[in-house]
Design a protein around this motif. Structure first.
Motif, PDB file in Angstrom:
ATOM      1  N   CYS A 386       0.862  -1.181   0.000  1.00 32.79           N
ATOM      2  CA  CYS A 386       0.000   0.000   0.000  1.00 32.79           C
ATOM      3  C   CYS A 386       0.901   1.234   0.000  1.00 32.79           C
ATOM      4  N   CYS A 389       0.426   2.758   3.646  1.00 35.17           N
ATOM      5  CA  CYS A 389       0.586   1.973   4.875  1.00 35.17           C
ATOM      6  C   CYS A 389       1.696   0.944   4.677  1.00 35.17           C
ATOM      7  N   SER A 392       1.062  -5.131   2.887  1.00 36.63           N
ATOM      8  CA  SER A 392       0.864  -5.479   1.490  1.00 36.63           C
ATOM      9  C   SER A 392      -0.622  -5.424   1.144  1.00 36.63           C
ATOM     10  N   LEU A 393      -0.892  -5.319  -0.149  1.00 37.45           N
ATOM     11  CA  LEU A 393      -2.285  -5.197  -0.594  1.00 37.45           C
ATOM     12  C   LEU A 393      -2.932  -6.569  -0.694  1.00 37.45           C
ATOM     13  N   CYS A 404      -6.182  -2.117   0.297  1.00 36.43           N
ATOM     14  CA  CYS A 404      -5.537  -2.022   1.604  1.00 36.43           C
ATOM     15  C   CYS A 404      -6.612  -2.193   2.667  1.00 36.43           C
ATOM     16  N   TYR A 406      -6.290  -1.228   5.686  1.00 39.76           N
ATOM     17  CA  TYR A 406      -6.128  -0.217   6.736  1.00 39.76           C
ATOM     18  C   TYR A 406      -6.490   1.183   6.273  1.00 39.76           C
ATOM     19  N   TYR A 409      -7.281   2.717   0.174  1.00 33.95           N
ATOM     20  CA  TYR A 409      -6.603   2.530  -1.108  1.00 33.95           C
ATOM     21  C   TYR A 409      -7.059   1.280  -1.862  1.00 33.95           C
TER      22      TYR A 409
END
Ligand code: ADP
Ligand code: ZN
Length: 672
Positions: A386, A389, A392-393, A404, A406, A409
């Motif tokens: 990301c 953040c 990882s996506l 993401c 968190y 995105y």
């Protein structure tokens, strides 16, 4: 006349205003007002009417209030005291505490227009018209529990009871009887639950028993809906409030009992802004008004057990399931021995098949949503991260996006690796979406439901999924945390934890405790009525103490082990923690800010009494575009740390490093 007003802004001070003669008659403590603040208007709460004798400086500069909002006080003295305590304890501005505490009220002026009644409540109410029915005769253990609590209620003194009952031992029935006794003595009761959507069964049981006397307040309601529920309380039509954590602040007169269901749940802790723990605030509220508290859980937190052992709380146990039904046996499947990549091991598949043949139901839990955990370039090892953040996506197949978990995105998944231009991109790791797809292939005739953040974004989606399971329209329910709590479905005879390990290795001292709790909770969803249940827990760490003890229901052994570890490492409940997080858009400022903060900590804190760890980058060193560094303070008591920390914060703000925010978390649950 002069007034102390706490303005709903992040200010440290309480402000003084003048009351113009024409408003004097309307003034009382606990009403909201509109006041001038610099060039603007602000809302605030009257918290004190000043005595004539009190000395006031700079009389001429004091501005008059503009308007009084409420026809009657919306907060009584005890609730004002509670907010003051919370502001002091959590080091959060008082005005903002009031603002959050009163968020069930509209900002506008009266007359208040109650909105149409909340539609989910309507549905539940409609489905449960036969009020007053469904009161089973209590078991001996339940009777004993209810008698003890009734005794406490009749004494009108502050007391806290831990109701430690295995899953399916009938805790809810004890709450209901206790609430009933409380109501009969002319007092109101507050019942806190971790999440409303997944507790609709508990709410339904309360509504069945108490009908219109139940009000429900939670964040999923519109402003109007919340207000109309609150007005029913205020007007004395509802004496029972069921709500999530913020409901602990609800203005309700004459509260005699507060129930905190699943007291160990991390949902009681607010993780953004005002980082309070509703369980702890509930206990303080009860203490201020001499009320009784019931903390219910099958897996109480170490903090609560510690308070039992030191004599602060009293202990009530429901050691057996209703009708002495056995707890479902838990079988551990060692994932190190599996031959394929799939989390649907042959053992689990067999067990599912059996349930489908018997026309029973299956519950599967995986702590991860999405399709795959990440995408990996097989040629160079690149994993798309990301941009905001340090994670990882996650690939979501149906949406065809990498997301993401968190921040907001989202992007299209790459066709080729942006680093090496390779074309061998693989979706690795498993989420609920992939399991759902695999299940559909394996069991094409079964109806499968998925419950996670992706399938429940629409209002009342939870309720419909659960009702569908209840009506047996579906056979398999797969989901994240949401499926682990509160479900009481008699036809679920198999529960599976697909991967017990992914909670275990978070860099957090509570991860073993959480793993133990989750396994116990998931297991508790099966075999609750006539049909016996069975549980399968899959793991790479079958010998880990939390997994091994959970699989044998060895609560005490786990607890002894965990206690020794916490004591040795100096973690709660033996030491208290405060976490300080510094964050900002620029890494350099955050690092500089942390260095300054460290200097100030060294200057103001008595380091013989307070241990300071840090500054270090937080485990999520970047989140939503902000760089994050943190400290952890440890000591025997929080009071001491809080007092010294206040000075440090003041000094830090005086020096002021631009673009760095400081967040304080007293008694943090997560330190990620
Ligand atoms: P817990 O909250 O401890 O997991 P519940 O309160 O949900 O347990 O109770 C489990 C089940 O047993 C529920 O379906 C409930 O209706 C039923 N039950 C509770 N008390 C009794 C009782 N005294 N007699 C018969 N059934 C009961
Ligand atoms: Zn992100």
């Amino acid at each position: 006349m002069f007034l102390h007003i706490s303005v709903f802004r992040p200010l440290e001070e309480i402000l003084i205003y003048r009351c113009p003669p024409e408003l004097v008659k309307e003034v009382s403590v606990g009403k909201r007002v509109i006041v001038p603040l610099k060039t603007q208007r602000a809302t605030g709460l009257i918290i004190k009417i000043l005595d004539h004798k009190e000395k006031i400086k700079d009389l001429e500069d004091i501005k008059p209030i503009i308007k009084i909002i409420d026809p009657y006080p919306v907060m009584d003295e005890s609730l004002i005291s509670l907010c003051k305590w919370a502001s002091e304890y959590y080091l959060f501005p008082l005005g903002m505490v009031f603002k959050i505490a009163l968020s069930c009220l509209p900002p506008a002026k009266p007359p208040y227009y109650p909105a149409r009644i909340h539609s989910l409540l309507e549905t539940i109410r409609g489905e449960n018209r036969q009020i007053g029915l469904d009161a089973p005769s209590l078991t001996e253990d339940q009777k004993k529990a209810v008698e003890i609590i009734k005794g406490a209620l009749s004494r009108d003194t502050f007391s806290v009871y831990l109701l430690h009952g295995v899953t399916g031992s009938g805790k809810t029935e004890v709450y209901i009887q206790a609430v009933d006794a409380c109501n009969r003595s002319g007092k109101g009761a507050i019942v806190l639950v971790p999440e409303i959507a997944i507790t609709s069964q508990l709410i339904a049981r309360f509504i069945k028993r108490f009908g219109e006397k139940v009000a429900v307040i939670h964040s999923g309601l519109t402003k109007g809906e919340r207000l109309s529920e609150w007005l029913r309380i205020k007007e004395g039509k509802a004496h029972i409030l069921i709500g999530v954590r913020s409901a602990v602040f609800t203005p309700m007169d004459n509260v005699g009992l507060i129930v905190v269901d699943e007291e160990h749940e991390s949902a009681y802790k607010q993780e953004e802004g005002f980082k309070y723990n509703a369980r702890d605030v509930a206990i303080m509220r009860a203490r201020m008004i001499n009320a009784t508290v019931i903390l219910g859980s099958a897996t109480p937190s170490l903090e609560t057990l510690h308070n039992v052992h030191t004599g602060k709380y009293k202990y009530i146990s429901l050691p057996q399931r209703i009708n002495k039904k056995p707890l479902p046996p838990i079988q551990i499947v060692d994932l190190r021995k599996r031959k394929t990549d799939s989390l649907l091991t042959p053992e689990l598949q067999e067990a599912i098949k059996k349930r489908l043949c018997n026309k029973e139901q299956v519950l599967l839990f995986l702590n991860r949503r999405g399709f795959s955990r990440f995408i990996l370039c097989d040629d160079c090892g690149y994993v798309p991260p990301c941009p905001n953040c340090s994670v990882s996506l996650v690939y979501h197949k149906k949406e065809r996006k990498v997301c993401c978990h968190y921040c907001e995105y989202k992007a299209d998944p790459p066709d080729i690796c942006p680093v090496c231009r390779g074309q061998n991109l693989k979706a690795l790791g498993t989420g609920t979406e992939r399991i759902e797809e695999e299940l559909k292939n394996l069991f094409p005739d079964a109806k499968i439901l998925r419950m996670d953040k992706d399938t429940t974004s629409k209002r009342h989606a939870h309720h419909f999924i659960l009702t569908s399971m209840e009506k047996k329209e579906a056979q398999i329910l797969i989901g994240t945390q949401m499926v682990t709590k509160g479900l009481d479905l008699p036809e679920i005879t198999l529960a599976g934890v697909l991967l017990a390990d992914n909670m275990l290795y978070l860099p957090d001292f509570r991860s073993a405790e959480r793993t133990f709790q989750l396994i116990t909770q998931v297991a508790g969803r099966t075999g609750r009525k006539d049909k016996p249940g069975e549980v399968i827990v899959q793991t790479f760490n079958p010998d880990h103490y939390s997994i091994a003890h959970a699989s044998r229901y060895e609560f005490d052994r786990f607890y002894q082990f965990e206690k020794a570890y916490r004591k040795g490492a100096g973690y709660p409940p033996f030491k208290r923690l405060i976490r300080i997080l510094l964050k900002g858009n620029r890494a350099e400022s955050v690092v500089a800010g942390s260095a300054l903060f460290k200097q100030l900590l060294d200057k103001y804190m008595d380091r013989t009494k307070i241990e300071v760890a840090g500054p270090v980058p937080a485990p999520f060193h970047k989140l939503r575009g902000k760089h994050r560094w943190h400290f952890l303070l440890k000591s025997q008591s929080t009071r001491y740390m809080r007092n010294q920390l206040k000075q440090v914060l003041q000094a830090f703000h005086m020096e002021g490093i631009r673009g760095v925010e400081v967040e304080i978390d007293v008694d943090p649950l997560h330190i990620l």
